[in-house]
Design an enzyme around this catalytic site. Structure first.
Site: not given
Ligand SMILES: NC(=O)c1ccc[n+]([C@@H]2O[C@H](COP(=O)([O-])OP(=O)(O)OC[C@H]3O[C@@H](n4cnc5c(N)ncnc54)[C@H](OP(=O)(O)O)[C@@H]3O)[C@@H](O)[C@H]2O)c1
Length: 300
Positions: A10-12, A41, A129, A133
């Site tokens: 992923g991005l981070l 997974d 979301y 979190k």
């Protein structure tokens, strides 16, 4: 030292893998299988167990998550699994193997009505979301009390596809020239993923020295910008017209997007020493340039 980075595709996660270059790193992916990453997974306890028992890492960073609003809406159970169950299972695994854990969370745990938010400010998420979190933070704390939790605002950085970050999406919209409204109310603090990854490296180092255990930490850019303001900056920098973009309140009007979640970040430099800040004005052009659509021919 050995590190496992969950969500390394992923991005981070991609930036975190690069930042941890002084350790032996195993990165995991899920659907983007490539580049030496191990497919895991994170909603499967068996998958996590297999990896941790094989690698015996000293530190784990959890960058798994689902932050795309279209996925929250269309497949909420899947999005919840990636945000909450994965966090719990990774924390349980880290605890079982006595591994230091850094868990990544979000400024969306706050309601955006009383910024700036300190690490001990009361969370009050406005949307699914943010609630996931927060549930993830609770699950991590219950399973692995010594884990450090790092809350971050919206990230930008080298993207693999235009829709991967808010910023590259906005760049596409600016260059597409299609009339549209863009939110000019909700203030974001776009933070470069490489800057956030360096903070992860420093926090992981502290955890490995027995410091910052059980801490909640905040990091994010100091400059606040609305999506509309980002669009104006992109247009000016690349000499594009932004006349087709109207300032609006699309995000604010929905009532489920926090208006201003500025994070109070003073604790981290005090604990870890000076941290380099990346300035949006100088960092955004190379990030957005590859995603600008070619200029359209002017009709005669
Ligand atoms: N990006 C932001 O603006 C932002 C802001 C604040 C906080 N955060 C938080 O930072 C963390 C990383 O975000 P990001 O932007 O890097 O997200 P991202 O680019 O969407 O990457 C998510 C990662 O999770 C992996 N993943 C998804 N489902 C999985 C599963 N079932 N099992 C294992 N891995 C799975 C993905 O793997 P594949 O891609 O290979 O499927 C990917 O590596 C998340 O916790 C996010 O909530 C992000």
């Amino acid at each position: 030292m050995r590190a496992v980075i969950f969500g390394a595709s992923g991005l981070l996660g991609r930036s975190v893998v690069c930042a941890f270059n002084d350790m032996a790193v195993t990165g995991t992916c899920f659907s983007r299988t490539a580049g030496g990453l191990v497919t895991v997974d994170a909603t499967s306890a068996d998958d996590i167990e297999r990896l941790l028992s094989r690698d015996q890492p000293d530190v784990v960073v959890n960058c798994v998550g689902e932050r795309r609003p279209e996925v929250w809406a269309e497949t909420p159970a899947q999005a919840r699994g990636r945000n909450v169950e994965a966090a719990r299972l990774i924390a349980e695994g880290a605890c079982r193997y006595g591994v230091r854990l850094l868990h990544i969370s979000s400024d969306y745990v706050f309601d955006g009505k009383a910024a700036p938010y300190r690490p001990d400010s009361l969370p009050n998420p406005l949307n699914a979301y943010g609630r996931w979190k927060l549930l993830a933070e609770h699950a991590v704390r219950a399973a692995c009390p010594d884990a450090a939790i790092l809350r971050l605002p919206v990230l930008y950085g080298s993207a693999q596809f235009a829709a991967e970050t808010n910023l590259t999406k906005i760049a596409r919209q600016v260059s597409a020239g299609v009339p549209m409204e863009m939110d000019d109310v909700c203030v974001r603090y776009p933070t470069h993923a490489d800057e956030a990854a360096e903070v992860c490296r420093r926090l992981a180092g502290a955890l490995l020295r027995g410091q910052r255990q059980g801490a909640v930490a905040h990091w994010g850019a100091e400059q606040g910008l609305t999506k509309y303001q980002m669009a104006q900056l992109i247009a000016r920098r690349f000499s594009l017209s932004a006349g087709h973009i109207r300032a609006g309140e699309a995000d604010a009007a929905s009532g489920d997007r926090p208006v201003d979640c500025r994070l109070d970040c003073h604790d981290l430099p005090a604990a870890l020493g000076p941290l380099r800040r990346w300035l949006f004005h100088t960092e955004f052009p190379p990030v957005v340039e590859p995603w600008l659509l070619p200029a359209r021919p002017v009709s005669s």
